[in-house]
Write a protein that holds these residues in place. Structure first.
Motif, short mmCIF file in Angstrom:
data_model
loop_
_atom_site.label_atom_id
_atom_site.label_comp_id
_atom_site.label_asym_id
_atom_site.label_seq_id
_atom_site.Cartn_x
_atom_site.Cartn_y
_atom_site.Cartn_z
N GLU A 1 -9.44 29.29 38.25
CA GLU A 1 -10.58 29.75 39.02
C GLU A 1 -10.85 28.82 40.20
N VAL A 2 -11.74 29.29 41.08
CA VAL A 2 -12.07 28.54 42.29
C VAL A 2 -12.58 27.14 41.95
N GLU A 3 -13.42 27.04 40.92
CA GLU A 3 -13.95 25.73 40.55
C GLU A 3 -12.84 24.77 40.15
N GLU A 4 -11.81 25.28 39.49
CA GLU A 4 -10.68 24.44 39.10
C GLU A 4 -9.84 24.05 40.31
N ILE A 5 -9.68 24.97 41.25
CA ILE A 5 -8.95 24.66 42.49
C ILE A 5 -9.64 23.52 43.23
N ASP A 6 -10.98 23.60 43.36
CA ASP A 6 -11.72 22.56 44.08
C ASP A 6 -11.71 21.23 43.33
N ARG A 7 -11.69 21.29 42.01
CA ARG A 7 -11.74 20.05 41.22
C ARG A 7 -10.38 19.38 41.13
N LEU A 8 -9.32 20.18 40.97
CA LEU A 8 -8.00 19.63 40.69
C LEU A 8 -7.12 19.49 41.92
N ASN A 9 -7.31 20.31 42.90
CA ASN A 9 -6.52 20.60 44.10
C ASN A 9 -5.64 21.82 43.81
N ILE A 10 -5.19 22.48 44.87
CA ILE A 10 -4.53 23.77 44.70
C ILE A 10 -3.20 23.65 43.98
N LEU A 11 -2.45 22.57 44.20
CA LEU A 11 -1.17 22.43 43.50
C LEU A 11 -1.38 22.30 42.00
N GLN A 12 -2.27 21.42 41.59
CA GLN A 12 -2.49 21.22 40.16
C GLN A 12 -3.10 22.46 39.50
N ALA A 13 -3.96 23.17 40.24
CA ALA A 13 -4.53 24.41 39.71
C ALA A 13 -3.44 25.47 39.54
N THR A 14 -2.49 25.52 40.47
CA THR A 14 -1.39 26.47 40.36
C THR A 14 -0.54 26.16 39.14
N LEU A 15 -0.22 24.90 38.93
CA LEU A 15 0.57 24.52 37.75
C LEU A 15 -0.19 24.83 36.47
N LEU A 16 -1.51 24.66 36.49
CA LEU A 16 -2.32 25.01 35.32
C LEU A 16 -2.25 26.51 35.05
N ALA A 17 -2.35 27.33 36.09
CA ALA A 17 -2.24 28.77 35.91
C ALA A 17 -0.88 29.15 35.34
N MET A 18 0.17 28.46 35.77
CA MET A 18 1.51 28.72 35.23
C MET A 18 1.58 28.35 33.75
N GLN A 19 1.01 27.22 33.37
CA GLN A 19 0.96 26.85 31.96
C GLN A 19 0.27 27.93 31.14
N ARG A 20 -0.84 28.44 31.65
CA ARG A 20 -1.59 29.47 30.93
C ARG A 20 -0.79 30.76 30.83
N ALA A 21 -0.05 31.10 31.88
CA ALA A 21 0.76 32.32 31.85
C ALA A 21 1.84 32.22 30.77
N VAL A 22 2.53 31.09 30.70
CA VAL A 22 3.57 30.92 29.68
C VAL A 22 2.96 30.92 28.29
N ALA A 23 1.81 30.27 28.14
CA ALA A 23 1.14 30.23 26.83
C ALA A 23 0.71 31.62 26.38
N ALA A 24 0.48 32.53 27.34
CA ALA A 24 0.02 33.88 27.00
C ALA A 24 1.15 34.80 26.55
N LEU A 25 2.41 34.38 26.68
CA LEU A 25 3.53 35.20 26.23
C LEU A 25 3.51 35.33 24.71
N ARG A 26 3.76 36.52 24.18
CA ARG A 26 3.77 36.70 22.73
C ARG A 26 5.09 36.23 22.12
N LEU A 27 6.13 36.07 22.94
CA LEU A 27 7.41 35.51 22.51
C LEU A 27 7.59 34.15 23.18
N ARG A 28 8.25 33.24 22.49
CA ARG A 28 8.49 31.92 23.06
C ARG A 28 9.88 31.88 23.69
#
Length: 229
Positions: A94-121
Motif C-alpha cells: 500500500e501507499v503507506e508502505e511505499i512511503d515508509r520503506l521506499n518504492i523498491l523495498q515495497a515492490t519486493l515486499l509485494a513480490m514476497q506476498r504474491a509468492v506466499a499467496a500461491l497454493r502450490l510451492r
C-alpha cells in the motif's frame, strides 16, 4: 534441455489469434512461478505484484509483456490465465508502505506476498528485472523476463489488470484526478489536478511532485459515490 522443458504449445485464448509463444521454464520438479509487478512509477496508488504458475497442458496463446497489449486484450488474457494457470498469487504494497520503506523495498515486499499467496510451492521463482525479493526457494532475476518467459509475462498481465482495477476504484472516490485514465502516473492532467486540488490519501508523499503539492494544498477528501451515501 528436454523437449518437455521447452514446449509451450499453441492454443487460443478467448478468440485471440495464436501468436509466437514464449517458452516455459521449469524447476527441478517442474514447478516454476513467474513474478512481475505493476505500479512502481506512478505518483498514486499501490504497487501490485503477481506470481503465476502456468500449466503446460493448458497453454494460452498470445501471452506477452502486458505493456505491449491493449487493455481489451489484457483483460481477455487475464481471464484465460485465471482459468488455466496451475495457480496465481497476488501481493499488494500500500501507499503507506511505499512511503515508509521506499518504492523498491515495497515492490519486493509485494513480490514476497504474491509468492506466499500461491497454493502450490514452486521449486524455482523467476522474477522480472535485476533485483530479487528474499524467498524460501530458489529464485532467478531475469532482465526483460516479461518479454522472454511465458510465466513472467502472464504475471505482468495479472499484476497490471489487478492494479488497473484498483485505480478504477480510486477514481470512483476521487473522480477529478483521472485515475481511470493515467492510472496514477505523472501525466500533465494528473499534475494539473495535484496543483488544483492537492494530494489525496492515495498519493505517495515520498514522491517529489506529491511532496511539492503538499506544500501548496490541503489533503483532498474523497467523493463518495451517490449509491453509497
Amino acid at each position: 534441455m528436454s523437449n518437455r522443458r521447452m514446449r509451450h504449445r499453441a492454443g487460443s485464448a478467448a478468440g485471440d489469434t495464436p501468436a509466437l509463444q514464449l517458452p516455459l521454464h521449469w524447476g527441478d520438479d517442474g514447478l516454476v512461478a513467474g513474478v512481475d509487478e505493476a505500479g512502481r512509477g506512478p505518483l498514486a496508488g499501490p504497487v501490485v505484484a503477481a506470481a503465476v504458475m502456468l500449466d503446460e497442458q493448458r497453454p494460452i496463446a498470445g501471452v506477452a509483456d502486458s505493456k505491449t497489449l491493449c487493455p481489451a486484450r489484457r483483460e481477455r488474457l487475464y481471464d484465460a490465465i485465471m482459468a488455466r494457470a496451475l495457480c496465481v498469487g497476488v501481493g499488494v504494497a500500500e501507499v503507506e508502505e511505499i512511503d515508509r520503506l521506499n518504492i523498491l523495498q515495497a515492490t519486493l515486499l509485494a513480490m514476497q506476498r504474491a509468492v506466499a499467496a500461491l497454493r502450490l510451492r514452486p521449486s524455482l521463482v523467476r522474477v522480472d528485472g535485476n533485483r530479487l525479493p528474499v524467498l524460501p526457494m530458489r529464485a532467478e532475476a531475469v532482465v526483460r523476463g516479461d518479454a522472454t518467459d511465458a510465466a513472467i509475462a502472464a504475471a505482468s498481465i495479472v499484476a497490471k489488470v489487478t492494479r488497473d482495477r484498483l485505480m478504477d476504484a480510486l477514481h470512483a472516490c476521487y473522480p477529478a484526478y483521472g485515475f481511470d485514465r493515467h492510472r496514477g502516473y505523472g501525466t500533465a492532467q494528473h499534475l494539473r489536478a495535484l496543483q488544483m486540488y492537492g494530494p489525496t490519501p492515495a498519493h505517495r508523499r515520498s514522491f517529489a511532485p506529491v511532496a511539492h503539492a503538499l506544500t501548496h494544498a490541503a489533503l483532498a477528501q474523497p467523493t463518495v459515490p451517490l449509491g453509497q451515501r
